[in-house]
Design a protein around this motif. Sequence first.
Motif, PDB file in Angstrom:
ATOM      1  N   ILE B 108       0.847  -1.199   0.000  1.00 53.93           N
ATOM      2  CA  ILE B 108       0.000   0.000   0.000  1.00 53.93           C
ATOM      3  C   ILE B 108       0.879   1.244   0.000  1.00 53.93           C
ATOM      4  CG2 ILE B 108      -1.779   1.252   1.289  1.00 53.93           C
ATOM      5  CD1 ILE B 108      -2.693  -1.435   2.391  1.00 53.93           C
ATOM      6  N   LEU B 109       1.939   1.178   0.813  1.00 54.49           N
ATOM      7  CA  LEU B 109       2.858   2.321   0.873  1.00 54.49           C
ATOM      8  C   LEU B 109       3.444   2.591  -0.518  1.00 54.49           C
ATOM      9  CD1 LEU B 109       4.252   4.420   2.586  1.00 54.49           C
ATOM     10  CD2 LEU B 109       6.041   2.761   3.117  1.00 54.49           C
ATOM     11  N   LEU B 110       3.795   1.509  -1.212  1.00 58.89           N
ATOM     12  CA  LEU B 110       4.345   1.648  -2.566  1.00 58.89           C
ATOM     13  C   LEU B 110       3.375   2.385  -3.489  1.00 58.89           C
ATOM     14  CD1 LEU B 110       6.167  -1.649  -3.602  1.00 58.89           C
ATOM     15  CD2 LEU B 110       6.867   0.669  -4.146  1.00 58.89           C
ATOM     16  N   THR B 111       2.095   2.031  -3.359  1.00 57.91           N
ATOM     17  CA  THR B 111       1.088   2.684  -4.202  1.00 57.91           C
ATOM     18  C   THR B 111       0.944   4.151  -3.831  1.00 57.91           C
ATOM     19  OG1 THR B 111      -0.058   0.580  -4.113  1.00 57.91           O
ATOM     20  CG2 THR B 111      -1.250   2.429  -5.080  1.00 57.91           C
ATOM     21  N   ILE B 112       0.931   4.418  -2.520  1.00 56.07           N
ATOM     22  CA  ILE B 112       0.726   5.804  -2.074  1.00 56.07           C
ATOM     23  C   ILE B 112       1.873   6.704  -2.535  1.00 56.07           C
ATOM     24  CG2 ILE B 112       0.539   7.285  -0.041  1.00 56.07           C
ATOM     25  CD1 ILE B 112      -0.821   4.981   1.394  1.00 56.07           C
ATOM     26  N   ILE B 113       3.071   6.153  -2.528  1.00 62.35           N
ATOM     27  CA  ILE B 113       4.233   6.945  -2.939  1.00 62.35           C
ATOM     28  C   ILE B 113       4.032   7.523  -4.336  1.00 62.35           C
ATOM     29  CG2 ILE B 113       6.655   6.760  -3.608  1.00 62.35           C
ATOM     30  CD1 ILE B 113       6.932   4.630  -1.451  1.00 62.35           C
ATOM     31  N   GLU B 114       3.446   6.708  -5.219  1.00 60.98           N
ATOM     32  CA  GLU B 114       3.280   7.128  -6.608  1.00 60.98           C
ATOM     33  C   GLU B 114       2.056   8.017  -6.820  1.00 60.98           C
ATOM     34  OE1 GLU B 114       4.648   6.129  -9.783  1.00 60.98           O
ATOM     35  OE2 GLU B 114       6.475   5.406  -8.826  1.00 60.98           O
ATOM     36  N   LEU B 115       1.187   8.025  -5.828  1.00 64.34           N
ATOM     37  CA  LEU B 115      -0.108   8.686  -5.990  1.00 64.34           C
ATOM     38  C   LEU B 115      -0.023  10.133  -6.491  1.00 64.34           C
ATOM     39  CD1 LEU B 115      -2.956   7.693  -5.666  1.00 64.34           C
ATOM     40  CD2 LEU B 115      -2.980   8.561  -3.333  1.00 64.34           C
ATOM     41  N   PRO B 116       0.881  10.955  -5.939  1.00 68.61           N
ATOM     42  CA  PRO B 116       0.900  12.364  -6.365  1.00 68.61           C
ATOM     43  C   PRO B 116       1.059  12.544  -7.874  1.00 68.61           C
ATOM     44  CG  PRO B 116       2.199  12.110  -4.393  1.00 68.61           C
ATOM     45  CD  PRO B 116       1.813  10.724  -4.818  1.00 68.61           C
ATOM     46  N   PHE B 117       1.673  11.583  -8.553  1.00 67.76           N
ATOM     47  CA  PHE B 117       1.836  11.718  -9.994  1.00 67.76           C
ATOM     48  C   PHE B 117       0.513  11.651 -10.742  1.00 67.76           C
ATOM     49  CE2 PHE B 117       6.540  10.458 -10.705  1.00 67.76           C
ATOM     50  CZ  PHE B 117       6.886  11.762 -10.461  1.00 67.76           C
ATOM     51  N   SER B 118      -0.479  10.992 -10.151  1.00 67.35           N
ATOM     52  CA  SER B 118      -1.727  10.903 -10.892  1.00 67.35           C
ATOM     53  C   SER B 118      -2.756  11.927 -10.416  1.00 67.35           C
ATOM     54  CB  SER B 118      -2.296   9.478 -10.825  1.00 67.35           C
ATOM     55  OG  SER B 118      -1.951   8.855  -9.637  1.00 67.35           O
ATOM     56  N   ILE B 119      -2.312  12.877  -9.611  1.00 66.63           N
ATOM     57  CA  ILE B 119      -3.226  13.917  -9.143  1.00 66.63           C
ATOM     58  C   ILE B 119      -2.843  15.240  -9.779  1.00 66.63           C
ATOM     59  CG2 ILE B 119      -3.920  15.224  -7.116  1.00 66.63           C
ATOM     60  CD1 ILE B 119      -3.563  12.520  -5.602  1.00 66.63           C
ATOM     61  N   SER B 120      -3.818  15.865 -10.424  1.00 68.50           N
ATOM     62  CA  SER B 120      -3.471  17.064 -11.175  1.00 68.50           C
ATOM     63  C   SER B 120      -3.132  18.203 -10.223  1.00 68.50           C
ATOM     64  CB  SER B 120      -4.617  17.445 -12.107  1.00 68.50           C
ATOM     65  OG  SER B 120      -5.587  18.163 -11.397  1.00 68.50           O
ATOM     66  N   PRO B 121      -2.271  19.113 -10.649  1.00 67.58           N
ATOM     67  CA  PRO B 121      -1.752  20.165  -9.776  1.00 67.58           C
ATOM     68  C   PRO B 121      -2.849  21.010  -9.132  1.00 67.58           C
ATOM     69  CG  PRO B 121      -0.547  20.127 -11.839  1.00 67.58           C
ATOM     70  CD  PRO B 121      -1.654  19.141 -11.989  1.00 67.58           C
ATOM     71  N   ILE B 122      -3.865  21.357  -9.891  1.00 68.74           N
ATOM     72  CA  ILE B 122      -4.928  22.184  -9.326  1.00 68.74           C
ATOM     73  C   ILE B 122      -5.641  21.427  -8.211  1.00 68.74           C
ATOM     74  CG2 ILE B 122      -7.183  23.173  -9.822  1.00 68.74           C
ATOM     75  CD1 ILE B 122      -5.055  24.877 -10.888  1.00 68.74           C
ATOM     76  N   VAL B 123      -5.901  20.160  -8.447  1.00 65.35           N
ATOM     77  CA  VAL B 123      -6.568  19.345  -7.427  1.00 65.35           C
ATOM     78  C   VAL B 123      -5.678  19.253  -6.184  1.00 65.35           C
ATOM     79  CG1 VAL B 123      -7.486  17.059  -6.895  1.00 65.35           C
ATOM     80  CG2 VAL B 123      -7.841  18.049  -9.167  1.00 65.35           C
ATOM     81  N   ALA B 124      -4.369  19.105  -6.417  1.00 68.39           N
ATOM     82  CA  ALA B 124      -3.443  19.051  -5.288  1.00 68.39           C
ATOM     83  C   ALA B 124      -3.512  20.347  -4.471  1.00 68.39           C
ATOM     84  CB  ALA B 124      -2.017  18.808  -5.787  1.00 68.39           C
ATOM     85  N   GLY B 125      -3.468  21.475  -5.177  1.00 68.49           N
ATOM     86  CA  GLY B 125      -3.536  22.758  -4.485  1.00 68.49           C
ATOM     87  C   GLY B 125      -4.814  22.883  -3.683  1.00 68.49           C
ATOM     88  N   LEU B 126      -5.918  22.466  -4.303  1.00 66.35           N
ATOM     89  CA  LEU B 126      -7.215  22.519  -3.623  1.00 66.35           C
ATOM     90  C   LEU B 126      -7.192  21.698  -2.337  1.00 66.35           C
ATOM     91  CD1 LEU B 126     -10.321  23.044  -3.531  1.00 66.35           C
ATOM     92  CD2 LEU B 126     -10.566  20.965  -4.879  1.00 66.35           C
ATOM     93  N   CYS B 127      -6.640  20.476  -2.432  1.00 66.53           N
ATOM     94  CA  CYS B 127      -6.569  19.615  -1.253  1.00 66.53           C
ATOM     95  C   CYS B 127      -5.839  20.332  -0.123  1.00 66.53           C
ATOM     96  CB  CYS B 127      -5.831  18.323  -1.585  1.00 66.53           C
ATOM     97  SG  CYS B 127      -6.741  17.232  -2.677  1.00 66.53           S
ATOM     98  N   TYR B 128      -4.755  21.007  -0.451  1.00 67.68           N
ATOM     99  CA  TYR B 128      -3.987  21.710   0.569  1.00 67.68           C
ATOM    100  C   TYR B 128      -4.780  22.832   1.207  1.00 67.68           C
ATOM    101  CZ  TYR B 128       0.310  19.203   0.577  1.00 67.68           C
ATOM    102  OH  TYR B 128       1.231  18.221   0.793  1.00 67.68           O
ATOM    103  N   LEU B 129      -5.529  23.573   0.362  1.00 65.87           N
ATOM    104  CA  LEU B 129      -6.366  24.636   0.924  1.00 65.87           C
ATOM    105  C   LEU B 129      -7.386  24.052   1.884  1.00 65.87           C
ATOM    106  CD1 LEU B 129      -7.372  27.285  -1.737  1.00 65.87           C
ATOM    107  CD2 LEU B 129      -5.649  27.368   0.061  1.00 65.87           C
ATOM    108  N   LEU B 130      -7.959  22.926   1.478  1.00 64.91           N
ATOM    109  CA  LEU B 130      -9.032  22.339   2.282  1.00 64.91           C
ATOM    110  C   LEU B 130      -8.540  21.890   3.653  1.00 64.91           C
ATOM    111  CD1 LEU B 130     -10.949  20.265  -0.424  1.00 64.91           C
ATOM    112  CD2 LEU B 130     -11.652  22.396   0.667  1.00 64.91           C
ATOM    113  N   ILE B 131      -7.287  21.466   3.727  1.00 69.55           N
ATOM    114  CA  ILE B 131      -6.775  20.975   5.009  1.00 69.55           C
ATOM    115  C   ILE B 131      -6.004  22.043   5.765  1.00 69.55           C
ATOM    116  CG2 ILE B 131      -4.897  19.540   5.934  1.00 69.55           C
ATOM    117  CD1 ILE B 131      -7.423  18.062   5.882  1.00 69.55           C
ATOM    118  N   TYR B 132      -5.041  22.658   5.057  1.00 72.99           N
ATOM    119  CA  TYR B 132      -4.129  23.572   5.741  1.00 72.99           C
ATOM    120  C   TYR B 132      -4.545  25.042   5.629  1.00 72.99           C
ATOM    121  CZ  TYR B 132      -1.016  19.541   6.126  1.00 72.99           C
ATOM    122  OH  TYR B 132      -0.481  18.318   6.425  1.00 72.99           O
ATOM    123  N   GLY B 133      -5.636  25.321   4.848  1.00 70.84           N
ATOM    124  CA  GLY B 133      -6.118  26.700   4.747  1.00 70.84           C
ATOM    125  C   GLY B 133      -6.727  27.166   6.066  1.00 70.84           C
ATOM    126  N   ALA B 134      -6.968  28.471   6.179  1.00 68.49           N
ATOM    127  CA  ALA B 134      -7.431  29.038   7.451  1.00 68.49           C
ATOM    128  C   ALA B 134      -8.756  28.427   7.907  1.00 68.49           C
ATOM    129  CB  ALA B 134      -7.566  30.551   7.321  1.00 68.49           C
TER     130      ALA B 134
END
Lengths: 291, 287, 250
Positions: B108-134
């Motif tokens: 599972i760890l092996l799969t998770i390591i690769e995960l960011p490559f299949s997530i588009s940059p905008i979606v990644a940014g959004l995820c960060y806002l949703l968790i680490y945003g104010a």
Amino acid sequence: MTHVLTTGLVPSGPTRRGARRVLPGFGLTLGISLLFVALIILLPLSGLAFQMAQLGFPDYLNIILSERTLAAFSVTISAAALATVFNATFGLLLAWVLVRYEFPGKRLLDALVDLPFALPTAVAGIALVALYDKSGWMGMLLEGMGLKVAYTWWGIALAMIFTSVPFGVRTVQPVMESLSPDMEEAARTLGARDLQIFRHVGFPQLWPSFITGASLAFARSLGEFGAVIFIAGNMPFETEIASLLIMIRLEEYDYPAASAIAGTILGLALVILILANIAQGRAARHLNGGK
Amino acid sequence: MTAATVTHAPLHPQIAAFHRRQRLKRLALILSAAAFALLVMGLPVIAIVARAFQEGLAVYAANIVEPDTLHAIGLTVLTALIVLPINIVYGIAVAWAITRFRFPGRRILLTIIELPFSISPIVAGLCYLLIYGATGLVGSWLDGWNVQLMFNLTGIVLVSLFVTCPFVARELIPLMQVSGRDQEEAALTLGASGWQTFRHVTLHNIRWALLYGAILANARVMGEFGAVSVVSGNIRGETMTLPLQVQLLYDDYNATGAFAAATVLTLIAVITLVLRSLIEARHPHAS
Amino acid sequence: MALNIQDVTKFYGSNKVLDQVNLTMQKGEFIALLGPSGSGKTTLLRIIAGLQFADGGLLSFDGEDITGTEARLRRFGMVFQSYALFEHMTVAENVAFGLKMRPRATRPARAEIGSRVQALLEMGEIGQLADRYPSQLSGGQRQRVALARALAIEPRLLLLDEPFSALDTKVRKGLRGALRDLQKRVGIGAILVTHDQEEAFEIADRIAIMADGRIEQFDKPENILKAPATPFVAEFLEGLGAWQNAGAGI
Ligand SMILES: Nc1ncnc2c1ncn2[C@@H]1O[C@H](COP(=O)(O)OP(=O)(O)OP(=O)(O)O)[C@@H](O)[C@H]1O
Ligand SMILES: [Mg+2]
């Protein structure tokens, strides 16, 4: 170096047997890995999942089925499909030329293939506009032929083609390198023409890697942002891609809508990759021996 | 004919025709591949340089030393300087854990390591806002302590880490999978400490792959646009990385300035490709 | 006279690997090319197959000049040392390949192809393996498939490059006899490349002994044994006496 001197001096049998935790650093490295994975990868992703769960299904449908969102999806998916078909085909050609022939400038061609990975997408974006808008070199040429690329659907597809070129090439290239010349020659003595050999002997062996490359290219194109927005025109309903719509919703602080669209794009990409993985496994089975 | 004469008899006409056909086919394929590469990849690079220098060297230089652009270059370099070491440590740690030990959840760890490559940059940014945003889950809690993670350097660094974290790991894992374990065990039985073993044996074996991964990660950190633009807050002269600055200038109708800034990024890309090429030529197994 | 090789010469760079090779083969004859490693056997066989072209000399078959004819038009069945089976096709598909590749005008109907394939598989005693993939076969079975595939195109000549080298001694002996029987039954000429002297002497009507890109002697096995043409041949065949004395010859 020490290891040069030591290899072979120590019987490796017994040590290997009990090697489960012979090497040090298990706790440390796994700890670092898990901390990183949790904070950098999993927690943010769970944020999206959480937001979508909060949204509820009816609201989700409302957002996704709104005309503007549907239009954005259809623009994105259709352009990504064209880019994928295009790159899968030219990927085969490029890989073939790189694997089979020696010629001056081969190193340069090889490096050019990786350019889209190395060149920032925003740079690619403005470069494509500079080339294809009506005052650009290509733009003038194509406009004369009655084709407008910049600020149209074609521009979106073009930008996606640019960013996903390497997938089509780099996934099939190693498999192509490992194709046995014997099989090709056998086919030739059995009366097959070059194209028949490629179709019936070469391509079936490339097929698993071909699917992988195509699905990676498609997933990448679905989510592409930087290269596309400059050349896209960004007209709602016409030349607005899904990633841009997410961005617009974010700027309106409409996080639920942004999340719904993002979750759908992400889900679609993952489904494609998983399906490709299954298809690839199936196709690869005969090639190396299973039932 | 004596054995010494290497004069080739005139070739059989059919054989000559066959060779001609082969040459023609070869030429056609190479030319069409080259044409495609030039059209799709080559022309854009040429266009950037042409546009940047369109109004002369002086204008170009003036555009580069423009304070906001210089600041953007500085911020981009700073980001890379923070992100790369973390990436390298993480890459080595995760590769070591995965290739040297068996533990539950390893696949599972092996799969998770690769995960960011299949997530588009905008979606990644959004995820960060949703968790680490104010207003996010973690962000709002940190807000209580007056700590802000998004719309500043921290946000840019975090999201850059997400986008680039697979690069080093995916170079190291296959390499360490097939090599080194015996040597490491040998070193240990000879009395080397864990750290010495790592430094003298492991690091020596993986250094080229490590460099290779780091170079690719660096190119991506410096060039990342979508994810960074979501979390940077786009504050002029403050949180603009170089790719964002390119967009800002472009949208301000300062195209020449945008292309000038773009040449810096293009240069980094070209250096990346040259280094990649060199490493691959010297150490084909590094990638 | 079926195949006529006249003054065939081949260079790799400036390295002459075939030096004016001459060889004439009768209809239905079984010929072995025997020689030490690097003597040019494979190169000669590949030139006969049309997979490579000679730098000089002529090849003709049944009076027709085939020097520059492409491999796919020669209709010479070839069995490769590695067998070169198509790993993604079943045994039946492998054998049917040559027939399916024919231009429409001369391609047999689908049912016809099926029955011919089955007949070939039966002849090679591998009828029950039709639906398996090559990766599911033993070495001997793979070899039989390769042979059946080569025979499916109704070849004018059968070319075999060390077809038994990957098999163990026992399987090898059995297949050797089977090959010889099959070849006589089908009635086509065959050229077998080998560096196994015993194999050559047991199976071939005539043997061409090669060294350094030249044919040192080309004759019936018993003549070669009786009167080696050159010191090289005599030395090369040392040790074969033991085989003869053991009475293993047919
Ligand atoms: N592609 C090539 N390029 C350069 N030299 C070659 C090539 N193929 C074969 N040779 C050389 O040609 C000579 C004859 O090779 P060939 O393969 O015909 O020998 P052989 O008799 O079949 O040997 P073996 O019994 O080992 O298979 C050898 O010296 C070999 O090194
Ligand atoms: Mg050989």
